[in-house]
Design a protein around this motif. Structure first.
Motif, PDB file in Angstrom:
ATOM      1  N   LEU A  37      47.158   9.733  51.810  1.00 11.23           N
ATOM      2  CA  LEU A  37      46.602   9.451  50.492  1.00 11.23           C
ATOM      3  C   LEU A  37      46.152  10.716  49.802  1.00 11.23           C
ATOM      4  O   LEU A  37      45.476  11.556  50.379  1.00 11.23           O
ATOM      5  CB  LEU A  37      45.452   8.457  50.616  1.00 11.23           C
ATOM      6  CG  LEU A  37      45.878   7.102  51.187  1.00 11.23           C
ATOM      7  CD1 LEU A  37      44.671   6.251  51.483  1.00 11.23           C
ATOM      8  CD2 LEU A  37      46.811   6.389  50.238  1.00 11.23           C
ATOM      9  N   ARG A  62      45.113   7.634  44.988  1.00 17.08           N
ATOM     10  CA  ARG A  62      46.266   6.843  45.413  1.00 17.08           C
ATOM     11  C   ARG A  62      45.738   5.718  46.273  1.00 17.08           C
ATOM     12  O   ARG A  62      44.855   5.935  47.102  1.00 17.08           O
ATOM     13  CB  ARG A  62      47.208   7.689  46.273  1.00 17.08           C
ATOM     14  CG  ARG A  62      48.084   8.578  45.484  1.00 17.08           C
ATOM     15  CD  ARG A  62      49.435   7.929  45.284  1.00 17.08           C
ATOM     16  NE  ARG A  62      50.310   8.907  44.666  1.00 17.08           N
ATOM     17  CZ  ARG A  62      51.621   8.948  44.842  1.00 17.08           C
ATOM     18  NH1 ARG A  62      52.202   8.072  45.635  1.00 17.08           N
ATOM     19  NH2 ARG A  62      52.337   9.848  44.239  1.00 17.08           N
ATOM     20  N   ASN A  79      39.788   7.385  50.068  1.00 11.31           N
ATOM     21  CA  ASN A  79      40.916   8.289  50.279  1.00 11.31           C
ATOM     22  C   ASN A  79      41.430   8.294  51.703  1.00 11.31           C
ATOM     23  O   ASN A  79      42.498   8.833  51.978  1.00 11.31           O
ATOM     24  CB  ASN A  79      40.539   9.712  49.863  1.00 11.31           C
ATOM     25  CG  ASN A  79      40.567   9.851  48.353  1.00 11.31           C
ATOM     26  OD1 ASN A  79      41.143   9.006  47.662  1.00 11.31           O
ATOM     27  ND2 ASN A  79      39.951  10.894  47.846  1.00 11.31           N
TER      28      ASN A  79
END
Lengths: 586, 586
Positions: free
Chosen positions: A224, A228, A555
């Motif tokens: 990630l 995202r 994340n």
């Protein structure tokens, strides 16, 4: 019944009415003989009054025990406020309380439930259910719901059928990594979660559904990056008997409808730009065209004049920064340092100040005359008062660097106005990219993208030169949608798989069902997919997609609130015929 | 451009117009000098004429090479048909073809693309993309899309917000088995796919969203029974500050709206029935009330009269089958055999024919006088010409058996008319069920269901007697929705977990986030979830939910078209820190 009205409903039209309200205690002002309580729900805030003289004694006493975020129900009478609050829908009235029921108490929240809060992101994510009570978060979720309804209504109106495609599908090694799901009933076998419903929507076109859409979760097991999410939402669309122009028209229509419906903005036809032009003019394929500072290639005007740094390079390219000639030396040095950071990686940055008096002041004064600098300025369309910034080097790298600088400068100069919307189609993408690392071609979009018919002849001899019938929709520097006309011919699809390095057996194992389908009268078809998370974020005038997701992951791909993922019970693994070989944590 | 019109659009209003059409070749009639082709797309069928005298020669020649399911584009002129077809929207015209482009050829399909096809289910599932071309399948998918839009519009109108909850969540051992997803980034840990967004929607209520809905995929790793899918779709809803009556009103409104909008049927207030009454009167908690044959308990009238079979049993219960006295002995024997099948498991079946002449003929004539049989008939509300069928035994088992018999008889007698809709609320469910096998209580709905406030006192001493604030919506003998008022009090929720056999640590590990949330001002709330697959199937007047799913899985949980699940590449497993310990297939 818990309420006759919500907390955003009452006005002078309900004067003297007896009402029931329920909600959360937002604020308490206790003056001893009178207590004002702001009662909040999704719809608004209503001021309650507990008056020692007019409120029953036990109710008044109970009110003194209330705290922030307590959930209460009250019965009272709507009265006119002495000091009205014009900023609040209910600001003309207050409710004199006669009866109070405590529905639930609350511990002191770990951060204040207010537009501006004192909670850091991690804390707020741990208590996302409290974060959602805050107006800015709540409004973003409502906004998202509004956008998706507008999308659905538009597409339904245009005779698109929403079809649910399966979530438990088959893993394909092409593209990003799949999340997989072990099958208990089929030991040793796995489903995969879809990265997109691509092949299924194509099969729906083979099946004659003609116009398909779906707002659908997709999954990618990527390392990630910031912002995202392992699960994300797509507006996924496909049409049969269409060419590129048909699709562009249809989805330009959708986007225009959203801008009108959601933002109240009328837009004309969207501009279009080839991939090549975008790269040359903006240094990337999703240019933000809300502002200028387009790239000007200065090779002809700057090389061969004795400045070695420029002479040896593939590309010398500059931008004119409006009104920036007034930057101090220190500020300019700041920008030079900025492009030299490892994330950008430029060796240096040449500047030319276009002074108000028509003279030029440059970091390369020694090598270039005022006349030459004037030529540059003219070519870069710089006015007096502007600042030219010039990078040189290998073309692709330099363009990427200058693109980053252009965007950062624009943010700095306030040119990226979130309430201005500049959509743009990018077309004529290359079909394939050569990957140095794996020494093979990759599909720039995906392996089902159709080459432009006129480029078919190049497919064997010069695959890199083949353009695709592919298009991206860019909004304010973000790719919000991308699609293509698909291959519908079995032989061409087989040729593409071959070019992409699939063996015949691999192609058959992975996509045999699709190539088989193409042999039974597959119609010409194409489509597009929009990233909903990004789309609503941009339409909302924001930047962080996480804010528009009710329960986002961090994340590291974790949901910190529910603490997932988590270890399984050993029996669960055993039932799945699996054994963990994870190394113990150090 | 591939078409100016679709294949369902043309009529005499377009007479003499030049048109472009695209579609599939449905049927070819070649008379030598004239060729008629039925061209099909999603919207209809248009008849094309290739006429040796009027069509260009090369086009006429090309037309002779066409086959079924070929995809073509034609240019032609709309002309009036000599023999009109009133059963077809385009039946007044045909298109005289001037130009023909072959867009894609087709192999001969493995089954005919027609309403009635020769393909068996497995073959059709293998080629689902061809199956979808068939009108009955295509129409079911369009119908589903129409129902979901109607649901969304109704709920949006009522201020519900559609919120997407996460798909990658945490496994909970309660209830059915989860599908799990190994996390590569968190070695040795797993996500689970949601069986429902239950806890998330409750957190949205704690978060103040007030009214939530979502049409969402859910997942259950169950041993599949006929017509169960591992992934299924729910219309998931939750509201805050509501009691049971509020929710029933809201979703009765939704269901009434669907019946009106989709089926054109007006319905009055839905009847309601307690769980207990449903069990006693219909032998199950999702009774089909489109027809009578309600259960009549005959213990008082049939026991102690010397018929040992009845005397020793807990329950003697009968139904009056309308007009069935005319059944032959052989037919009745057939039904006796039917209830004796192991799937039903009854020991026998007593019948009483209520003859037209007022006399009775029964299998237990020896034991009961005509007067007693007349008493039974009167009590069972049997008319002359009806047939009484009576079972006896342990109460629960006997009710289940008689319920199965009642449903089978109704199907046999044509009483289950799929175009009649009989909704019904079932209320007052028990909160808990005692499970003999595990010797503990299970939640009848789920562990978050609120007990009826008046029954709270029983929770400690007599948990089995506690009723829940839970309700199911039943339509034509199917549970189409179910829900409850939820617990919003942390202490009560903890008490329930305790009753259900969770240790404090387990409750904390699994649902700590929810119980924590309840401490910060959780409002009273409740909701409902509809099974969309079942709902559209019943509204569509059908029985097989698979028909309303674009790409269903078979009873082994496999997608036979894409051949999933499938083995992974060994590297994929390794990346996930997993090892397969599946036994090799024999």
């Amino acid at each position: 019944m818990y309420r006759t009205h919500n907390c955003g409903a009452l006005s002078l039209s309900e004067l003297n009415q007896s009402v029931l309200l329920s909600g959360w205690v937002q604020k308490i002002r206790n003056k001893g003989f009178i207590i004002w309580v702001d009662l909040r729900d999704r719809y608004g805030i209503t001021q309650l009054v507990f008056d020692a003289e007019r409120t029953p004694e036990e109710v008044f006493t109970a009110a003194q025990a209330l705290g922030r975020e307590f959930v209460i129900q009250i019965k009272g009478t709507v009265i006119e406020r002495e000091s009205k609050n014009p900023n609040r829908a209910t600001g003309e009235i207050e409710v004199l309380v006669e009866d109070l029921t405590l529905l639930n108490a609350s511990k002191t929240p770990p951060f204040t439930i207010a537009d501006e809060t004192d909670g850091g992101e991690e804390l707020r994510m741990n208590y996302r259910y409290l974060d959602i009570r805050r107006d800015p978060v709540k409004e973003k979720l409502i906004f998202r719901s509004k956008v998706t309804m507008a999308v659905r209504n538009y597409l339904s109106e245009a005779q698109f059928i929403e079809v649910e495609t399966p979530y438990l599908i088959k893993s394909t090694p092409e593209g990003a990594r799949d999340f997989v799901v072990p099958s208990r009933m089929n030991e040793g076998q796995f489903y995969a979660l879809p990265q997109s419903p691509q092949t299924f929507k194509q099969l729906l076109m083979v099946g004659g559904l003609d116009k398909y859409f779906q707002i659908v979760k997709c999954f990618r097991d990527e390392d990630l990056r910031a912002d995202r999410q392992p699960e994300f939402t797509q507006i996924d669309c496909e049409m049969a008997f269409v060419n590129q122009e048909d699709i562009i028209q249809q989805f330009e229509g959708l986007t225009r409808h959203l801008l009108k419906e959601i933002k109240g903005i009328e837009t004309g036809p969207f501009p279009r730009m080839s991939y090549e032009e975008a790269i040359k003019t903006y240094g990337n394929d999703k240019p933000d065209i809300r502002f200028g500072m387009t790239f000007k290639e200065l090779n002809a005007l700057a090389q061969g004049k004795g400045f070695g740094v420029f002479d040896s390079q593939e590309l010398v390219v500059g931008i004119a920064v409006p009104g920036a000639a007034k930057m101090s030396r220190k500020e300019i040095d700041g920008w030079i340092d900025w492009v030299k950071r490892p994330q950008i990686g430029a060796k240096g940055l040449v500047y030319v100040k276009c002074n108000a008096d028509g003279s030029y002041k440059s970091s390369v004064d020694k090598f270039f005359s005022q006349e030459i600098l004037a030529d540059w300025a003219r070519f870069c369309e710089a006015e007096r008062g502007d600042l030219l910034l010039i990078l040189s080097g290998e073309a692709t790298t330099t363009r990427t660097q200058l693109s980053a600088l252009r965007m950062e400068l624009a943010s700095h100069l306030g040119l990226r106005n979130p309430e201005v919307f500049a959509p743009l189609w990018i077309t004529d993408f290359p079909l394939l990219e050569w990957d140095e690392e794996t020494q093979r071609y990759h599909a720039m979009h995906h392996p089902f993208t159709a080459p432009k018919p006129e480029d078919l002849v190049l497919l064997k001899e010069n695959p890199s030169a083949v353009k695709a019938n592919a298009y991206d929709l860019v909004l304010n520097g973000n790719e919000i949608g991308g699609g293509s006309i698909r291959i519908h011919d079995q032989a061409l699809q087989a040729q593409l798989f071959d070019l992409l390095g699939f063996s015949k057996e691999e192609a058959e194992a992975q996509f045999g069902f699709l190539m088989n389908a193409f042999q039974y009268g597959a119609p010409p078809h194409g489509g597009i997919a929009f990233g909903l998370d990004r789309l609503v974020t941009i339409l909302g005038g924001e930047e962080t997609i996480r804010d528009f997701i009710a329960f986002p992951k961090n994340n590291a791909g974790r949901d910190v609130m529910i603490d997932a993922p988590a270890p399984l019970h050993p029996e669960q693994l055993e039932e799945l015929a699996l054994k963990s070989i994870a190394k113990p944590k150090p």
